[in-house]
Design a protein around this motif. Structure first.
Motif, PDB file in Angstrom:
ATOM      1  N   ALA A   1      24.505  37.140  44.692  1.00  0.00           N
ATOM      2  CA  ALA A   1      25.447  37.984  45.425  1.00  0.00           C
ATOM      3  C   ALA A   1      26.618  37.152  45.952  1.00  0.00           C
ATOM      4  O   ALA A   1      27.777  37.582  45.882  1.00  0.00           O
ATOM      5  N   ASP A   2      26.318  35.954  46.460  1.00  0.00           N
ATOM      6  CA  ASP A   2      27.389  35.080  46.957  1.00  0.00           C
ATOM      7  C   ASP A   2      28.340  34.689  45.829  1.00  0.00           C
ATOM      8  O   ASP A   2      29.560  34.700  46.003  1.00  0.00           O
ATOM      9  N   LEU A   3      27.777  34.329  44.704  1.00  0.00           N
ATOM     10  CA  LEU A   3      28.593  33.910  43.567  1.00  0.00           C
ATOM     11  C   LEU A   3      29.520  35.038  43.102  1.00  0.00           C
ATOM     12  O   LEU A   3      30.716  34.825  42.893  1.00  0.00           O
ATOM     13  N   LEU A   4      28.973  36.253  42.999  1.00  0.00           N
ATOM     14  CA  LEU A   4      29.798  37.391  42.576  1.00  0.00           C
ATOM     15  C   LEU A   4      30.847  37.737  43.629  1.00  0.00           C
ATOM     16  O   LEU A   4      31.985  38.087  43.287  1.00  0.00           O
ATOM     17  N   ALA A   5      30.485  37.620  44.898  1.00  0.00           N
ATOM     18  CA  ALA A   5      31.445  37.916  45.966  1.00  0.00           C
ATOM     19  C   ALA A   5      32.596  36.921  45.940  1.00  0.00           C
ATOM     20  O   ALA A   5      33.763  37.294  46.130  1.00  0.00           O
ATOM     21  N   LEU A   6      32.294  35.656  45.713  1.00  0.00           N
ATOM     22  CA  LEU A   6      33.358  34.646  45.658  1.00  0.00           C
ATOM     23  C   LEU A   6      34.220  34.817  44.406  1.00  0.00           C
ATOM     24  O   LEU A   6      35.440  34.678  44.457  1.00  0.00           O
ATOM     25  N   LYS A   7      33.582  35.136  43.304  1.00  0.00           N
ATOM     26  CA  LYS A   7      34.316  35.298  42.052  1.00  0.00           C
ATOM     27  C   LYS A   7      35.237  36.519  42.096  1.00  0.00           C
ATOM     28  O   LYS A   7      36.429  36.421  41.794  1.00  0.00           O
ATOM     29  N   TYR A   8      34.692  37.670  42.490  1.00  0.00           N
ATOM     30  CA  TYR A   8      35.468  38.903  42.407  1.00  0.00           C
ATOM     31  C   TYR A   8      36.095  39.311  43.734  1.00  0.00           C
ATOM     32  O   TYR A   8      37.158  39.931  43.740  1.00  0.00           O
ATOM     33  N   GLY A   9      35.463  38.951  44.828  1.00  0.00           N
ATOM     34  CA  GLY A   9      36.025  39.296  46.135  1.00  0.00           C
ATOM     35  C   GLY A   9      37.142  38.352  46.543  1.00  0.00           C
ATOM     36  O   GLY A   9      38.184  38.772  47.051  1.00  0.00           O
ATOM     37  N   GLU A  10      36.924  37.069  46.314  1.00  0.00           N
ATOM     38  CA  GLU A  10      37.930  36.069  46.678  1.00  0.00           C
ATOM     39  C   GLU A  10      38.846  35.715  45.520  1.00  0.00           C
ATOM     40  O   GLU A  10      39.858  35.050  45.710  1.00  0.00           O
ATOM     41  N   GLY A  11      38.451  36.103  44.307  1.00  0.00           N
ATOM     42  CA  GLY A  11      39.290  35.829  43.136  1.00  0.00           C
ATOM     43  C   GLY A  11      39.232  34.384  42.669  1.00  0.00           C
ATOM     44  O   GLY A  11      40.158  33.907  42.019  1.00  0.00           O
ATOM     45  N   TRP A  12      38.137  33.690  42.989  1.00  0.00           N
ATOM     46  CA  TRP A  12      38.016  32.299  42.579  1.00  0.00           C
ATOM     47  C   TRP A  12      37.703  32.213  41.088  1.00  0.00           C
ATOM     48  O   TRP A  12      36.937  32.998  40.545  1.00  0.00           O
TER      49      TRP A  12
END
Length: 177
Positions: free
Chosen positions: A122-133
């Motif tokens: 969940a953290d990885l997906l949040a950083l990838k798609y939520g933060e745009g990393w």
């Protein structure tokens, strides 16, 4: 321990008067009194001095009245904001209420699916798609290689997709099968 039903009924008259005076809207008095009763029943620590019950009830009624007024204010503010969102006659109409509702439901389903994933995914997906990393930024900040990040992302997406599919089957209409 006192019988709270008897205590509330003995003090109901003046408590209602206090609530009505502070609330200034008679339609909310019953709701606040219900909240007072719930708070009395839910209280965890017993009152050691029965002589302090009256003061405690007064403070409780005032607190519940304030909470009700805040909630009513937020509700009025929301209604006012929604009223101002209506497009002017010469403007193109915005999304319909049905579109808003579907968007909110979709967002809730995705959030539920994310909550059911392992925290690392969940953290990885949040950083990838939520933060745009990017994968490179994720690798640098998490201290792992880019191939590991890409593999983890692929697995996390697969798990999320499976969760979304399982949640979507809960909403399927059996008449379409």
């Amino acid at each position: 321990m006192p019988d709270w039903g008897d205590v509330l009924s003995a003090h109901d008259g003046w408590l209602r008067r206090v609530v009505a005076t502070r609330l200034r809207e008679p339609q909310g008095v019953d709701e606040v009194m219900q909240e007072v009763a719930l708070a009395v029943v839910a209280q965890r620590s017993p009152l050691l001095d029965p002589g302090r019950v009256v003061g405690w009830l007064y403070r409780l009624a005032v607190r519940q009245t304030l909470l009700y007024r805040r909630k009513a204010g937020r509700r009025r503010s929301l209604v006012d904001r929604c009223a101002t969102l209506r497009p002017a006659p010469n403007e193109a109409p915005g999304p319909s209420p049905l579109v808003w509702l579907l968007h909110d439901e979709r967002r809730e389903i995705v959030q539920n699916a994310l909550r059911s994933l392992p925290p690392r995914d969940a953290d990885l997906l949040a950083l990838k798609y939520g933060e745009g990393w990017s994968a490179r930024e994720l690798a640098e900040r998490l201290g792992v290689g880019i191939p590991a990040i890409e593999t983890r992302l692929m697995r996390a997406r697969r798990r999320l997709r499976a969760q979304l599919e399982s949640l979507a089957t809960d909403f399927k209409d059996p008449s379409h099968d």
